[in-house]
Design a protein around this motif. Structure first.
Motif, PDB file in Angstrom:
ATOM      1  N   SER A 197       0.851  -1.177   0.000  1.00 54.70           N
ATOM      2  CA  SER A 197       0.000   0.000   0.000  1.00 54.70           C
ATOM      3  C   SER A 197       0.892   1.234   0.000  1.00 54.70           C
ATOM      4  CB  SER A 197      -0.876  -0.023   1.258  1.00 54.70           C
ATOM      5  OG  SER A 197      -1.633   1.147   1.344  1.00 54.70           O
ATOM      6  N   VAL A 198       0.518   2.222  -0.786  1.00 59.39           N
ATOM      7  CA  VAL A 198       1.277   3.466  -0.860  1.00 59.39           C
ATOM      8  C   VAL A 198       0.364   4.591  -0.382  1.00 59.39           C
ATOM      9  CG1 VAL A 198       2.583   5.023  -2.354  1.00 59.39           C
ATOM     10  CG2 VAL A 198       2.540   2.562  -2.855  1.00 59.39           C
ATOM     11  N   ALA A 199       0.759   5.245   0.693  1.00 53.96           N
ATOM     12  CA  ALA A 199      -0.053   6.314   1.274  1.00 53.96           C
ATOM     13  C   ALA A 199       0.355   7.669   0.698  1.00 53.96           C
ATOM     14  CB  ALA A 199       0.098   6.321   2.783  1.00 53.96           C
ATOM     15  N   PHE A 200      -0.638   8.444   0.332  1.00 57.52           N
ATOM     16  CA  PHE A 200      -0.439   9.812  -0.153  1.00 57.52           C
ATOM     17  C   PHE A 200      -1.208  10.748   0.771  1.00 57.52           C
ATOM     18  CE2 PHE A 200      -0.024   7.048  -3.802  1.00 57.52           C
ATOM     19  CZ  PHE A 200       1.119   7.525  -4.417  1.00 57.52           C
ATOM     20  N   GLY A 201      -0.885  10.731   2.032  1.00 58.42           N
ATOM     21  CA  GLY A 201      -1.628  11.489   3.027  1.00 58.42           C
ATOM     22  C   GLY A 201      -2.510  10.556   3.832  1.00 58.42           C
ATOM     23  N   ASP A 202      -3.247  11.119   4.768  1.00 59.49           N
ATOM     24  CA  ASP A 202      -4.059  10.307   5.677  1.00 59.49           C
ATOM     25  C   ASP A 202      -5.275   9.667   5.021  1.00 59.49           C
ATOM     26  OD1 ASP A 202      -2.338  10.910   7.746  1.00 59.49           O
ATOM     27  OD2 ASP A 202      -3.507  12.665   8.384  1.00 59.49           O
ATOM     28  N   ASP A 203      -5.809  10.296   3.994  1.00 60.38           N
ATOM     29  CA  ASP A 203      -7.068   9.804   3.438  1.00 60.38           C
ATOM     30  C   ASP A 203      -6.979   9.293   2.006  1.00 60.38           C
ATOM     31  OD1 ASP A 203      -6.537  12.300   2.444  1.00 60.38           O
ATOM     32  OD2 ASP A 203      -8.603  13.015   2.551  1.00 60.38           O
ATOM     33  N   TYR A 204      -5.770   9.116   1.494  1.00 60.71           N
ATOM     34  CA  TYR A 204      -5.645   8.623   0.125  1.00 60.71           C
ATOM     35  C   TYR A 204      -4.521   7.603   0.059  1.00 60.71           C
ATOM     36  CZ  TYR A 204      -4.881   8.565  -4.931  1.00 60.71           C
ATOM     37  OH  TYR A 204      -4.715   8.171  -6.235  1.00 60.71           O
ATOM     38  N   LYS A 205      -4.894   6.381  -0.299  1.00 58.25           N
ATOM     39  CA  LYS A 205      -3.916   5.304  -0.442  1.00 58.25           C
ATOM     40  C   LYS A 205      -4.188   4.552  -1.739  1.00 58.25           C
ATOM     41  CE  LYS A 205      -3.340   4.414   4.470  1.00 58.25           C
ATOM     42  NZ  LYS A 205      -3.565   3.460   5.544  1.00 58.25           N
ATOM     43  N   ARG A 206      -3.099   4.072  -2.324  1.00 56.98           N
ATOM     44  CA  ARG A 206      -3.190   3.217  -3.492  1.00 56.98           C
ATOM     45  C   ARG A 206      -2.615   1.864  -3.118  1.00 56.98           C
ATOM     46  NH1 ARG A 206      -6.261   4.991  -7.649  1.00 56.98           N
ATOM     47  NH2 ARG A 206      -5.001   3.837  -9.122  1.00 56.98           N
ATOM     48  N   ILE A 207      -3.184   0.835  -3.701  1.00 56.36           N
ATOM     49  CA  ILE A 207      -2.700  -0.514  -3.443  1.00 56.36           C
ATOM     50  C   ILE A 207      -2.067  -1.044  -4.726  1.00 56.36           C
ATOM     51  CG2 ILE A 207      -4.855  -1.692  -4.016  1.00 56.36           C
ATOM     52  CD1 ILE A 207      -4.267  -3.461  -1.518  1.00 56.36           C
ATOM     53  N   ILE A 208      -0.949  -1.729  -4.568  1.00 58.43           N
ATOM     54  CA  ILE A 208      -0.275  -2.364  -5.697  1.00 58.43           C
ATOM     55  C   ILE A 208      -0.343  -3.861  -5.466  1.00 58.43           C
ATOM     56  CG2 ILE A 208       1.929  -2.687  -6.885  1.00 58.43           C
ATOM     57  CD1 ILE A 208       2.646   0.186  -6.020  1.00 58.43           C
ATOM     58  N   GLY A 209      -0.775  -4.583  -6.486  1.00 54.39           N
ATOM     59  CA  GLY A 209      -0.891  -6.027  -6.371  1.00 54.39           C
ATOM     60  C   GLY A 209      -0.363  -6.720  -7.615  1.00 54.39           C
ATOM     61  N   LEU A 210      -0.449  -8.023  -7.577  1.00 52.46           N
ATOM     62  CA  LEU A 210       0.036  -8.844  -8.683  1.00 52.46           C
ATOM     63  C   LEU A 210      -1.031  -9.879  -9.007  1.00 52.46           C
ATOM     64  CD1 LEU A 210       2.559  -9.199 -10.458  1.00 52.46           C
ATOM     65  CD2 LEU A 210       3.437 -10.795  -8.748  1.00 52.46           C
ATOM     66  N   THR A 211      -1.323 -10.017 -10.307  1.00 48.53           N
ATOM     67  CA  THR A 211      -2.327 -10.997 -10.726  1.00 48.53           C
ATOM     68  C   THR A 211      -1.668 -12.355 -10.915  1.00 48.53           C
ATOM     69  OG1 THR A 211      -2.067 -10.735 -13.119  1.00 48.53           O
ATOM     70  CG2 THR A 211      -3.566  -9.187 -12.000  1.00 48.53           C
ATOM     71  N   LYS A 212      -2.502 -13.367 -10.937  1.00 47.71           N
ATOM     72  CA  LYS A 212      -2.027 -14.728 -11.167  1.00 47.71           C
ATOM     73  C   LYS A 212      -1.338 -14.853 -12.527  1.00 47.71           C
ATOM     74  CE  LYS A 212      -3.779 -19.338 -10.206  1.00 47.71           C
ATOM     75  NZ  LYS A 212      -4.956 -20.106  -9.800  1.00 47.71           N
ATOM     76  N   GLU A 213      -1.743 -14.005 -13.474  1.00 46.22           N
ATOM     77  CA  GLU A 213      -1.160 -14.008 -14.818  1.00 46.22           C
ATOM     78  C   GLU A 213       0.108 -13.166 -14.892  1.00 46.22           C
ATOM     79  OE1 GLU A 213      -4.443 -13.267 -14.217  1.00 46.22           O
ATOM     80  OE2 GLU A 213      -5.102 -15.302 -14.685  1.00 46.22           O
ATOM     81  N   GLU A 214       0.595 -12.702 -13.763  1.00 42.56           N
ATOM     82  CA  GLU A 214       1.837 -11.927 -13.641  1.00 42.56           C
ATOM     83  C   GLU A 214       1.748 -10.511 -14.184  1.00 42.56           C
ATOM     84  OE1 GLU A 214       5.549 -14.013 -14.295  1.00 42.56           O
ATOM     85  OE2 GLU A 214       4.483 -15.926 -14.281  1.00 42.56           O
ATOM     86  N   PHE A 215       0.557  -9.919 -14.141  1.00 43.97           N
ATOM     87  CA  PHE A 215       0.401  -8.498 -14.436  1.00 43.97           C
ATOM     88  C   PHE A 215       0.310  -7.766 -13.105  1.00 43.97           C
ATOM     89  CE2 PHE A 215      -1.596 -10.193 -18.380  1.00 43.97           C
ATOM     90  CZ  PHE A 215      -0.739  -9.584 -19.288  1.00 43.97           C
ATOM     91  N   TRP A 216       0.822  -6.551 -13.088  1.00 46.23           N
ATOM     92  CA  TRP A 216       0.689  -5.724 -11.891  1.00 46.23           C
ATOM     93  C   TRP A 216      -0.667  -5.055 -11.941  1.00 46.23           C
ATOM     94  CZ3 TRP A 216       4.010  -5.929  -7.885  1.00 46.23           C
ATOM     95  CH2 TRP A 216       5.192  -6.628  -8.102  1.00 46.23           C
ATOM     96  N   ILE A 217      -1.206  -4.802 -10.771  1.00 44.44           N
ATOM     97  CA  ILE A 217      -2.533  -4.213 -10.653  1.00 44.44           C
ATOM     98  C   ILE A 217      -2.449  -3.074  -9.645  1.00 44.44           C
ATOM     99  CG2 ILE A 217      -3.333  -5.818  -8.873  1.00 44.44           C
ATOM    100  CD1 ILE A 217      -6.028  -5.938 -10.444  1.00 44.44           C
ATOM    101  N   ASN A 218      -3.228  -2.045  -9.867  1.00 49.21           N
ATOM    102  CA  ASN A 218      -3.182  -0.864  -9.027  1.00 49.21           C
ATOM    103  C   ASN A 218      -4.591  -0.360  -8.807  1.00 49.21           C
ATOM    104  OD1 ASN A 218      -3.053   2.433  -9.423  1.00 49.21           O
ATOM    105  ND2 ASN A 218      -1.579   1.646  -7.968  1.00 49.21           N
ATOM    106  N   GLY A 219      -4.856   0.097  -7.606  1.00 45.97           N
ATOM    107  CA  GLY A 219      -6.178   0.630  -7.329  1.00 45.97           C
ATOM    108  C   GLY A 219      -6.228   1.342  -5.998  1.00 45.97           C
ATOM    109  N   PHE A 220      -7.420   1.718  -5.629  1.00 41.09           N
ATOM    110  CA  PHE A 220      -7.633   2.413  -4.367  1.00 41.09           C
ATOM    111  C   PHE A 220      -7.572   1.434  -3.209  1.00 41.09           C
ATOM    112  CE2 PHE A 220     -10.007   4.909  -7.529  1.00 41.09           C
ATOM    113  CZ  PHE A 220      -9.360   6.119  -7.381  1.00 41.09           C
ATOM    114  N   GLU A 221      -7.239   1.935  -2.049  1.00 38.13           N
ATOM    115  CA  GLU A 221      -7.313   1.112  -0.853  1.00 38.13           C
ATOM    116  C   GLU A 221      -8.366   1.720   0.047  1.00 38.13           C
ATOM    117  OE1 GLU A 221      -4.728  -0.482   2.837  1.00 38.13           O
ATOM    118  OE2 GLU A 221      -3.634   0.229   1.132  1.00 38.13           O
ATOM    119  N   PRO A 222      -9.291   0.926   0.584  1.00 36.43           N
ATOM    120  CA  PRO A 222      -9.389  -0.524   0.432  1.00 36.43           C
ATOM    121  C   PRO A 222      -9.782  -0.908  -0.997  1.00 36.43           C
ATOM    122  CG  PRO A 222     -11.295   0.298   1.622  1.00 36.43           C
ATOM    123  CD  PRO A 222     -10.382   1.467   1.402  1.00 36.43           C
ATOM    124  N   PRO A 223      -9.397  -2.142  -1.414  1.00 35.35           N
ATOM    125  CA  PRO A 223      -9.682  -2.578  -2.789  1.00 35.35           C
ATOM    126  C   PRO A 223     -11.176  -2.570  -3.100  1.00 35.35           C
ATOM    127  CG  PRO A 223      -8.242  -4.142  -1.667  1.00 35.35           C
ATOM    128  CD  PRO A 223      -8.715  -3.158  -0.640  1.00 35.35           C
TER     129      PRO A 223
END
Length: 168
Positions: free
Chosen positions: A26-52
């Motif tokens: 998880s990458v925090a950009f202040g107290d109220d904004y976080k992004r999550i970085i993940g990895l798919t089973k197919e080996e692609f990276w995935i990015n989105g808001f946290e919580p997912p």
């Protein structure tokens, strides 16, 4: 190669396709904004808001997709590298999987995006990553004076070192 014994924790449907993936960090950009970085089973990276959640979750398959993850360059590169590598270890994956993380694509996309992202991307580039395409991007940036003088100068020096090394 991803460890086949990983327990893929999240199944998310994007465009009517179920994607199995695991959050890496998880990458925090202040107290109220976080992004999550993940990895798919197919080996692609995935990015989105946290919580997912389904909306705002993006699979990074090509350079244009880097638009959805380029906010990470507002952080220091070493911080992101450590977060991702530690997340891989915690999930039972080899740190070598980090080699698939699209740093060069994020940098190249960001350099050609806006002035802010270009200046930040210039701080992420390492000499050993310089290639012909970065030379072309650098020439365009210098010609159009799109970034600040320091960023242009740093890019120019790396480009000249690359060209000199390539010529020898």
């Amino acid at each position: 190669m991803i460890n086949s014994k990983i327990d893929w924790k999240l199944g998310t449907t994007i465009n009517d396709v179920t994607i199995e993936w695991i959050p890496i960090c998880s990458v925090a950009f202040g107290d109220d904004y976080k992004r999550i970085i993940g990895l798919t089973k197919e080996e692609f990276w995935i990015n989105g808001f946290e919580p997912p959640r389904t909306e705002g979750l993006y699979i990074i398959k090509n350079r244009e997709d880097c638009y959805h993850i380029m906010a990470i360059i507002d952080k220091e590169r070493i911080e992101i590298e450590e977060l991702v590598k530690n997340g891989l270890k915690l999930n039972g994956m080899l740190v070598e999987n980090f080699n698939t993380f699209p740093i060069k694509e994020i940098i190249k996309f960001s350099l050609t995006s806006t002035r802010h992202w270009g200046i930040r991307a210039a701080t992420w580039i390492r000499q050993e990553e310089f290639d012909e395409e970065l030379c072309d991007i650098t020439r365009m940036i210098i010609e159009k004076k799109e970034l600040d003088q320091r960023s242009r100068h740093d890019l120019f020096k790396m480009m000249k070192r690359f060209e000199k090394q390539k010529a020898s």
